[in-house]
Design a protein around this motif. Structure first.
Motif, PDB file in Angstrom:
ATOM      1  N   LYS A  44     -14.165   3.146   3.249  1.00  0.00           N
ATOM      2  CA  LYS A  44     -14.241   2.374   2.021  1.00  0.00           C
ATOM      3  C   LYS A  44     -14.816   3.205   0.882  1.00  0.00           C
ATOM      4  CE  LYS A  44     -14.838  -2.097   4.335  1.00  0.00           C
ATOM      5  NZ  LYS A  44     -15.738  -3.271   4.474  1.00  0.00           N
ATOM      6  N   ILE A  45     -15.815   4.004   1.186  1.00  0.00           N
ATOM      7  CA  ILE A  45     -16.438   4.818   0.150  1.00  0.00           C
ATOM      8  C   ILE A  45     -15.504   5.936  -0.284  1.00  0.00           C
ATOM      9  CG2 ILE A  45     -18.327   6.437  -0.285  1.00  0.00           C
ATOM     10  CD1 ILE A  45     -20.161   4.650   1.211  1.00  0.00           C
ATOM     11  N   TYR A  46     -14.785   6.555   0.651  1.00  0.00           N
ATOM     12  CA  TYR A  46     -13.851   7.619   0.290  1.00  0.00           C
ATOM     13  C   TYR A  46     -12.755   7.093  -0.633  1.00  0.00           C
ATOM     14  CZ  TYR A  46     -16.074  10.141   4.140  1.00  0.00           C
ATOM     15  OH  TYR A  46     -16.987  10.746   4.957  1.00  0.00           O
TER      16      TYR A  46
ATOM     17  N   HIS B 283     -10.677   6.173  -6.387  1.00  0.00           N
ATOM     18  CA  HIS B 283     -10.403   5.270  -7.502  1.00  0.00           C
ATOM     19  C   HIS B 283     -11.261   5.605  -8.718  1.00  0.00           C
ATOM     20  CE1 HIS B 283      -9.775   1.610  -9.796  1.00  0.00           C
ATOM     21  NE2 HIS B 283     -11.074   1.338  -9.732  1.00  0.00           N
ATOM     22  N   LYS B 284     -12.521   5.919  -8.491  1.00  0.00           N
ATOM     23  CA  LYS B 284     -13.427   6.236  -9.598  1.00  0.00           C
ATOM     24  C   LYS B 284     -13.325   7.686 -10.063  1.00  0.00           C
ATOM     25  CE  LYS B 284     -15.804   2.446 -10.433  1.00  0.00           C
ATOM     26  NZ  LYS B 284     -15.931   1.856 -11.780  1.00  0.00           N
TER      27      LYS B 284
ATOM     28  N   GLN C 271      -9.394   2.287  -3.299  1.00  0.00           N
ATOM     29  CA  GLN C 271     -10.027   0.972  -3.240  1.00  0.00           C
ATOM     30  C   GLN C 271     -10.777   0.715  -4.530  1.00  0.00           C
ATOM     31  OE1 GLN C 271     -11.883   0.159   0.477  1.00  0.00           O
ATOM     32  NE2 GLN C 271     -13.246  -1.406  -0.338  1.00  0.00           N
ATOM     33  N   THR C 272     -10.459  -0.426  -5.175  1.00  0.00           N
ATOM     34  CA  THR C 272     -11.046  -0.731  -6.481  1.00  0.00           C
ATOM     35  C   THR C 272     -12.418  -1.379  -6.379  1.00  0.00           C
ATOM     36  OG1 THR C 272      -9.857  -2.849  -6.482  1.00  0.00           O
ATOM     37  CG2 THR C 272      -8.772  -0.958  -7.530  1.00  0.00           C
ATOM     38  N   THR C 273     -12.709  -2.044  -5.273  1.00  0.00           N
ATOM     39  CA  THR C 273     -14.015  -2.682  -5.078  1.00  0.00           C
ATOM     40  C   THR C 273     -14.708  -2.059  -3.870  1.00  0.00           C
ATOM     41  OG1 THR C 273     -13.017  -4.421  -3.712  1.00  0.00           O
ATOM     42  CG2 THR C 273     -13.241  -4.854  -6.078  1.00  0.00           C
TER      43      THR C 273
END
Length: 377
Positions: free
Chosen positions: A145-147, A152-153, A309-311
């Motif tokens: 999820k963090i990767y 995304h960021k 992943q946006t969130t």
């Protein structure tokens, strides 16, 4: 310089330096619960934390948290506010010997740091900020999820460290195709240093090669036979009958096999006789072997990388070492197994056998009983 010209150190200075080295007996009791750090720990801090009382340790931790809260109040006036979190994380590593255990604030501090500066442009390519994200990922149940959120960021996308750690995530789960694609994306994005990506790719190829089982002798023999059949060849003692549509080999005996061997070598076997009445020898054609045709529907779809992943919803690991999960006692149901009654122990009763030779007293007693019942001796 000649070593003999060096002056001996002062005894007081020598004793001061020796006092900074912790004794093994001081930390032997808790050495199993001490988490190793890449940069190591200060000797005096390690000795002090291993020997001081529990109450002194609590006071030390409270003082450190108070200094951190005080630094957060003046963080906005600093040129590098991220340094406040980095210093506190380094302090946590030194004070909490068991790592992210026993109510360590490491996980919460990392969350505060990454969410505080995730939209700051000057930290998107900062290697220190990326290390905070990667360390937070190592503490989560699902680090992917963090990767995906970092992609995304667009945080750390020019650093080779991000792609190497993301590649390790797939390699650990034996997903080598996705791991290779992660490294290729890092090369396409011109991540630096490029040497790190090349080294990671070489290590991945070596791991893939080691994971493949070595073929046995039977498999090698079968592969050799398939290769011979593909080119219309066979081992000695087997020839192909071209008159049959299947073209399958038939065995021949030893005498027939050797009768066709002449000066021409192995290839000149006795040709089949031509029937009478034909002016020329009948030509025989070797049947063509069928070649399988694969359609696109037969192919296995190639795995692809998931989208960014946006969130971000972080979940820590479910089980924590040396920590008992707290549960409410009210309304709790205690699991119990059905109780089985124990089996009664059976035992054998031994009785003495009646001796056929009776004593005089027993014969007289038996005679009296028989006389009373009307029996005669």
């Amino acid at each position: 310089m000649d070593p003999s010209q060096l002056e001996e150190p002062d005894e007081a200075l020598r004793q001061q330096l020796l006092s900074t080295i912790p004794h093994f007996e001081d930390i032997y009791i808790s050495n199993e619960n001490i988490t190793a750090l890449p940069q190591g720990r200060k000797p005096d801090t390690l000795r002090r934390l291993a020997t001081e009382s529990h109450q002194d340790t609590l006071h030390r931790k409270d003082d450190g948290e108070a200094r951190f809260r005080q630094a957060l109040e003046t963080m906005d006036t600093m040129e590098d506010p991220l340094d406040v979190y980095l210093k506190h994380i380094a302090w946590i590593d030194q004070v909490y010997l068991q790592g992210n255990q026993h109510q360590s604030p490491l996980n919460d501090t990392l969350k505060m740091a990454v969410h505080r500066f995730e939209d700051e442009e000057k930290y998107k390519h900062d290697l220190r900020f990326l290390r905070c994200w990667l360390r937070l990922a190592s503490l989560q149940e699902d680090p992917q999820k963090i990767y995906l959120y970092l992609i995304h960021k667009k945080i750390g996308q020019t650093s080779a460290l991000f792609y190497v750690e993301y590649c390790k995530y797939y390699a650990k789960r034996k997903k080598y195709t996705e791991a290779g694609k992660v490294l290729e994306s890092g090369i396409n994005n011109s991540a630096v240093p490029m040497k790190m990506l090349e080294k990671a790719r070489a290590a991945l190829e070596a791991e893939i090669e080691q994971s493949q089982p070595s073929p046995s002798s039977t498999e090698l023999h079968q592969e050799r036979m398939r290769d011979l059949a593909k080119h219309g060849r066979s081992i000695l003692g087997v020839i192909y009958d071209a008159s049959k549509p299947t073209g399958r080999g038939v065995g021949v005996s030893g005498s027939n096999r050797l009768s066709g061997l002449g000066a021409g070598g192995l290839g000149r076997l006795n040709p089949p006789r031509t029937p009478l009445g034909l002016g020329s020898r009948k030509r025989t054609l070797t049947p063509h072997t069928s070649m399988p045709v694969f359609n696109d529907t037969d192919r296995t779809p190639e795995p692809t990388l998931p989208p960014p992943q946006t969130t971000l919803n972080l979940t820590p690991p479910k089980t924590t070492e040396n920590k008992i999960a707290s549960e409410p006692m009210q309304g709790a149901i205690l699991k119990s197994r059905p109780c089985k009654k124990p089996k009664k122990d059976t035992f054998v009763v031994y009785r003495d056998t009646v001796s056929p030779i009776l004593s005089r007293e027993e014969r007289e007693r038996i005679g009296k009983i028989n006389t009373a019942d009307g029996w005669k001796q």
